[in-house]
Write an enzyme that holds these catalytic residues in place. Structure first.
Site, PDB file in Angstrom:
ATOM      1  N   GLU A  92     -36.518  87.412 104.647  1.00 44.34           N
ATOM      2  CA  GLU A  92     -37.845  87.198 105.223  1.00 44.34           C
ATOM      3  C   GLU A  92     -38.501  88.539 105.578  1.00 44.34           C
ATOM      4  O   GLU A  92     -37.871  89.402 106.199  1.00 44.34           O
ATOM      5  CB  GLU A  92     -37.717  86.325 106.478  1.00 44.34           C
ATOM      6  CG  GLU A  92     -39.027  85.950 107.136  1.00 44.34           C
ATOM      7  CD  GLU A  92     -38.834  85.026 108.328  1.00 44.34           C
ATOM      8  OE1 GLU A  92     -39.845  84.489 108.823  1.00 44.34           O
ATOM      9  OE2 GLU A  92     -37.680  84.840 108.774  1.00 44.34           O
ATOM     10  N   LYS A 101     -45.428  80.529 105.283  1.00 42.08           N
ATOM     11  CA  LYS A 101     -44.477  79.828 106.150  1.00 42.08           C
ATOM     12  C   LYS A 101     -45.188  78.677 106.869  1.00 42.08           C
ATOM     13  O   LYS A 101     -46.287  78.848 107.403  1.00 42.08           O
ATOM     14  CB  LYS A 101     -43.884  80.813 107.158  1.00 42.08           C
ATOM     15  CG  LYS A 101     -42.678  80.293 107.930  1.00 42.08           C
ATOM     16  CD  LYS A 101     -42.041  81.409 108.749  1.00 42.08           C
ATOM     17  CE  LYS A 101     -40.794  80.932 109.482  1.00 42.08           C
ATOM     18  NZ  LYS A 101     -40.142  82.042 110.251  1.00 42.08           N
ATOM     19  N   CYS A 149     -36.716  80.512 106.816  1.00 41.15           N
ATOM     20  CA  CYS A 149     -36.001  80.614 108.087  1.00 41.15           C
ATOM     21  C   CYS A 149     -36.131  79.385 108.984  1.00 41.15           C
ATOM     22  O   CYS A 149     -35.417  78.411 108.815  1.00 41.15           O
ATOM     23  CB  CYS A 149     -36.448  81.874 108.827  1.00 41.15           C
ATOM     24  SG  CYS A 149     -35.287  82.402 110.117  1.00 41.15           S
ATOM     25  N   SER A 190     -15.618 104.757 133.428  1.00 32.32           N
ATOM     26  CA  SER A 190     -15.240 104.607 134.831  1.00 32.32           C
ATOM     27  C   SER A 190     -13.784 104.214 135.039  1.00 32.32           C
ATOM     28  O   SER A 190     -13.270 104.324 136.139  1.00 32.32           O
ATOM     29  CB  SER A 190     -16.120 103.544 135.484  1.00 32.32           C
ATOM     30  OG  SER A 190     -15.829 102.260 134.940  1.00 32.32           O
ATOM     31  N   GLY A 212     -13.056 101.034 134.254  1.00 28.29           N
ATOM     32  CA  GLY A 212     -13.202  99.590 134.360  1.00 28.29           C
ATOM     33  C   GLY A 212     -13.440  98.937 133.007  1.00 28.29           C
ATOM     34  O   GLY A 212     -13.579  99.603 131.979  1.00 28.29           O
ATOM     35  N   ASP A 250     -16.034  97.250 131.688  1.00 27.94           N
ATOM     36  CA  ASP A 250     -17.314  97.355 130.983  1.00 27.94           C
ATOM     37  C   ASP A 250     -17.429  98.644 130.165  1.00 27.94           C
ATOM     38  O   ASP A 250     -17.738  98.612 128.970  1.00 27.94           O
ATOM     39  CB  ASP A 250     -18.472  97.254 131.974  1.00 27.94           C
ATOM     40  CG  ASP A 250     -18.529  95.884 132.649  1.00 27.94           C
ATOM     41  OD1 ASP A 250     -18.125  94.907 132.006  1.00 27.94           O
ATOM     42  OD2 ASP A 250     -18.966  95.816 133.807  1.00 27.94           O
TER      43      ASP A 250
END
Length: 706
Positions: free
Chosen positions: A45, A114, A175, A361, A363, A365
Site C-alpha cells: 500500500e 480504497k 488493507c 541501570s 534493572g 528495562d
C-alpha cells in the site's frame, strides 16, 4: 488447458519521501518476480511515496512526485510483460484518494481507489483521503507525465472495477478492506473473480499476525480462489514497524509466506497455482444462488489483452502447482527480540548517526533495551555472512572498517553501542553495578562505569543556596516533596550526562558522528507515570516504549537461552528498584511498592482503559468479576481509583514522551495513539460517587443475606 499461473507478491522496506530508493526497490522486486516466471506482481500500500507521510499527504508535491515515479517504472524496459499493481495517492475531481494503479506494458489499465479507510488506532487516513463509493466508476484524466509516455494515453477508468485478462480475472482490495465485515472480496468472488490482490501497510503488534493470517485464509476458504497479500516491512520514518509476511493463499491454505522480521529491503514470494481447481470449490448451489441474487453488484470489467497463465506446454513441466505449507508464527518473545531490533537498524542506518547509547541501570528495562540492540547486531552479522550488499555497506560505515565473515556480533556491538552505568555511592548497590558491567561484557558493548555524585551535589548546593533550605531524603527525616525532589535531581542529571557522553564518546574513540540515546521506560510505567519528566525516559527513541513489563520479563528469559547470555538470569531474580533513595539496613526502594500496583495489574488496567474502551466505572464493574477470586470489592475500587488518580496526575508526562516503537494495544503515547486530554479533574468525583453507591448496595445486600 491447465490454467497454471505464477503469481508474485512482495514486501518492501520503503521510506517516506525516498523517491529514488522506493522506485529502485519496486523495480528490483519486479525483476525478481519476472525471473521466477510471474506475470502479475502485487506491491504494498502506498509504496511509491511510503505509507507514513502523515501531513505530507496534504502537499500537492507528493501526488505529482508519485506519478513521476510511476512513469519511470512504466517506461523501464525491465518492467514490461508483467501486470504491476502499484500503490500511490491520486487526485481526482478535487479530492484525494489512497489508490492502486494497475499497469501493463506502459499503459495504465485502471485506477482502483480504497473503499474503506482506516481511521482508528495509529491511522488517520480520513484526515487525508476520501473513501471511494462501492460500485462507482468514472473516467480519470491521467497526468501529463503519463500522457507523454510512448503510448500517449490520456485517460483510463477509475473506481470499483474488475480486471479480466484472456485467461483469468482479478480485483484489488486494500488493507483495511480485508478487516471489515463486508469485505469487497465477497462480492468479487460471487461475480466469479479468481484472484484477489490485497496491498497493505499493516504494522506489527505483539500477537497480531495470527489474526491477519486467519483473515486471509478465511477469505479463500469461504469464497474459493486465490488471495494475494503484500505488506510494507521496516521503519518508514515513524513509531511503527511494518512486519511484512506477504502471503499467497488458495482454498484456505497458505502457499507462500514472507518473513515477518528481516533486514532485507526487498523480498519477493511467488507461487504457482492451478486456476482450474478453483471450480471445484465453487460448485455449491447455495453459492450459485447468492451469486445470482439481484442485490449482488455487477462490476464494470476492464479487458486486458494479456495471458496471466503459462502456456500448456510449459505449465505441465516447469510450473508445477506450489504445495501448501504451514503458516510461520513467532512466539511473543521472538517478536520482541526481532521487531524492535529491525526497527532500530532502520532508524540507525537511515539517520546516518554513529550508534546507540543506553544508560544501563542493572534493572530489567535497560537490560531488555541492551539485549534488543545485541539482537540487532546479531541480525546484521547474519546478513553480512549471507552477502547482503545493502547491509554490508551500512555496517561498514558504522564499523569504520572492512567487515568480513569473521566478525562477531560482540565485535560489531562494541563499535556501535555504548552502555553507561551512572551510579551514586550511597544509592547504587554493588549488585546492580556488577550486573550492568557483566551484561556489557557478555554482549560486547563499550561500557562506561561512573558516578554522578558530583553532579547531584552541585545541583543540591545550588538549590540550597537559592532557598536557604537543605532538602533531605525521607530516610534522613525529609518530607515527601524533599524526597521526590532529591530523586529527580539524580534522574535528570543522568539524562544530561547521557547526552553529553553520546555526543563525545565517538570523538574520544576516534570515530565520527554522534550516538543516539535510547530510552528504556516500559508501557506500564508510562501508563502509571512512574518516571521522572526529562530523566532517562527522555531520549531520542525508545524501543521498549510499547512493551509491558510482563512481556519484557518473558523476553529476558527467552534471550538468556537463545542468545546464550546466562547473566540475564540475575536480572530476572533481582527486585525492581530505581535506586534513587539511600540504601539502609532496613530499607531498599521497590518499584512495585512505590507504584502501589504490580506490573500485571497495570497491564490489566491499561487494556481495560484503552483496548476495552472503559471509563472508571466500567473498569470497576469488569474487575469485580475478574479479580473477585483474590480481592474484595473495596480493594478493587481502591486500585481503580488510585490508577485513575495517578493516570490523571501524570498524564502531562505523555505529551513529552520519547518516541517509542508501538507494539502494545494500550500504549499511552499521547503524540499518536492515545488522544486523550492531559488535564483532568484528578479525583473523578462523579465516578467515585457512582462506584461508592454500588459498593453500598452490595454491602447492604451482603448484610441482609447474613
Amino acid at each position: 488447458m491447465s490454467r497454471r499461473c505464477t503469481l508474485a507478491t512482495c514486501q518492501l522496506n520503503q521510506w517516506v519521501l525516498d523517491w529514488d530508493g522506493n522506485r529502485d526497490r519496486i523495480v528490483q522486486a519486479i525483476i525478481e518476480a519476472k525471473s521466477a516466471g510471474a506475470r502479475l506482481i502485487l506491491t504494498p500500500e502506498l509504496c511509491i511515496p511510503g505509507y507514513g507521510l502523515l501531513d505530507h499527504w496534504l502537499e500537492d508535491d507528493v501526488y505529482t512526485h508519485s506519478w513521476d515515479i510511476v512513469a519511470e517504472i512504466m517506461a523501464n524496459p525491465d518492467c514490461q510483460d508483467i501486470i504491476i499493481d502499484l500503490g500511490l495517492p491520486i487526485q481526482h475531481r478535487g479530492r484525494s484518494f489512497n489508490a492502486r494503479v494497475i499497469t501493463l506494458n506502459g499503459e495504465v489499465l485502471a485506477v482502483r481507489p480504497k473503499l474503506d479507510l482506516c481511521n482508528d488506532g495509529n491511522y488517520r487516513e480520513m484526515r487525508y483521503f476520501t473513501p471511494w463509493l462501492r460500485g462507482k466508476v468514472q473516467d480519470y484524466n491521467l497526468p501529463p507525465v503519463i500522457q507523454q509516455l510512448k503510448r500517449k494515453q490520456i485517460r483510463c477508468r477509475i473506481g470499483d472495477v474488475v480486471f479480466e485478462t484472456r485467461d483469468t480475472s482479478f480485483a484489488s482490495e486494500t488493507c483495511e478492506e480485508l478487516w471489515t465485515p463486508k469485505s469487497p472480496h465477497l462480492d468479487y468472488s460471487l461475480e466469479g473473480v479468481e484472484i484477489i490482490l490485497n496491498s497493505s501497510g499493516s504494522h506489527h503488534e505483539l500477537r497480531k499476525l495470527d489474526t491477519r493470517i486467519n483473515l486471509v485464509r478465511e477469505a479463500t476458504e469461504t469464497t474459493g480462489g486465490v488471495y494475494m497479500y503484500s505488506n510494507q516491512r521496516g521503519c518508514d520514518g515513524d513509531r511503527l514497524y511494518y512486519d511484512g509476511c506477504a502471503l499467497i493463499a488458495i482454498h484456505g491454505q497458505v502457499l507462500a509466506q514472507g518473513s515477518q522480521f528481516s533486514l532485507r529491503d526487498v523480498e519477493v514470494h511467488t507461487a504457482t497455482v492451478s486456476l482450474k481447481r478453483i471450480w471445484a470449490s465453487r460448485t455449491s448451489r447455495s453459492r450459485g444462488m447468492q451469486g445470482n441474487d439481484p442485490t449482488v453488484r455487477e462490476f464494470e470489467r476492464v479487458r486486458v489483452d494479456f495471458n496471466v497463465c503459462h502456456s500448456s506446454q510449459l505449465s505441465g513441466s516447469k510450473y508445477s502447482p506450489t504445495p501448501p505449507r504451514a503458516p510461520r508464527y513467532h512466539v511473543p518473545e521472538e517478536e520482541i527480540a526481532l521487531g524492535p531490533a529491525c526497527w532500530l537498524w532502520d532508524y540507525l542506518r537511515r539517520s546516518k548517526q554513529g550508534g546507540y547509547l543506553v544508560p544501563l541501570s542493572g534493572g530489567i528495562d535497560s537490560c531488555a533495551t541492551a539485549a534488543i540492540v545485541f539482537s540487532m547486531c546479531c541480525l546484521v552479522i547474519q546478513e553480512v555472512q549471507a552477502g547482503n550488499a545493502v547491509v554490508i555497506a551500512d555496517a561498514e560505515r558504522l564499523y569504520g572498517d572492512h567487515i568480513d565473515n569473521s566478525i562477531t556480533p560482540q565485535q560489531f556491538c562494541n563499535k556501535i553501542f555504548t552502555t553507561v552505568f551512572m551510579g551514586m555511592k550511597e544509592q547504587s548497590s554493588k549488585e546492580t553495578r556488577e550486573r550492568a558491567a557483566d551484561l556489557a561484557k557478555a554482549i560486547g558493548s563499550h561500557h562506561v562505569n561512573t558516578n554522578i555524585d558530583p553532579m547531584f551535589n552541585a545541583l543540591s548546593e545550588v538549590v540550597t543556596s537559592v532557598l536557604d533550605f537543605t532538602p533531605k531524603f525521607k530516610t534522613s527525616g525529609g518530607s515527601w516533596s524533599e524526597n521526590l525532589a532529591l530523586q529527580n535531581f539524580q534522574s535528570r542529571s543522568r539524562m544530561v550526562l547521557a547526552y553529553g557522553l553520546a555526543q563525545l564518546i565517538p570523538s574520544s574513540r576516534g570515530s565520527a558522528g554522534n550516538l543516539l540515546v535510547l530510552g528504556s521506560a516500559n508501557v506500564d510505567e508510562c501508563l502509571r507515570g512512574y518516571l521522572t519528566k526529562y530523566d532517562c525516559s527522555s531520549a531520542d527513541i525508545n524501543p521498549i516504549g510499547g512493551i509491558s513489563k510482563t512481556d519484557l520479563k518473558r523476553f529476558i528469559a527467552w534471550a538468556e537461552i537463545h542468545f546464550n547470555l546466562p547473566i540475564l538470569h540475575s536480572f530476572l531474580t533481582a527486585v525492581p528498584t530505581a535506586e534513587l533513595e539511600p540504601i539502609t539496613e532496613s530499607y531498599v526502594q521497590s518499584d512495585e511498592a512505590d507504584m502501589g500496583f504490580t506490573y500485571d495489574e497495570l497491564s490489566t488496567l491499561g487494556r481495560l482503559r484503552k483496548t476495552m474502551k472503559l471509563g472508571m466505572v466500567g473498569m470497576f464493574e469488569e474487575l469485580l468479576e475478574d479479580w473477585s477470586g483474590h480481592m474484595k470489592p473495596r480493594q478493587i475500587y481502591a486500585k481503580v481509583a488510585d490508577f485513575m488518580k495517578f493516570y490523571a496526575i501524570n498524564r502531562h508526562k505523555m505529551t513529552t514522551m520519547t518516541p517509542g516503537l508501538y507494539l502494545e494495544s494500550y500504549t499511552p503515547d499521547d503524540n499518536r495513539f492515545d488522544l486523550r486530554p492531559f488535564l483532568y479533574p484528578v479525583m473523578f468525583p462523579f465516578e467515585r460517587r457512582k462506584i461508592e453507591n454500588m459498593l453500598r448496595q452490595m454491602e447492604e445486600g451482603e448484610v441482609s443475606r447474613n
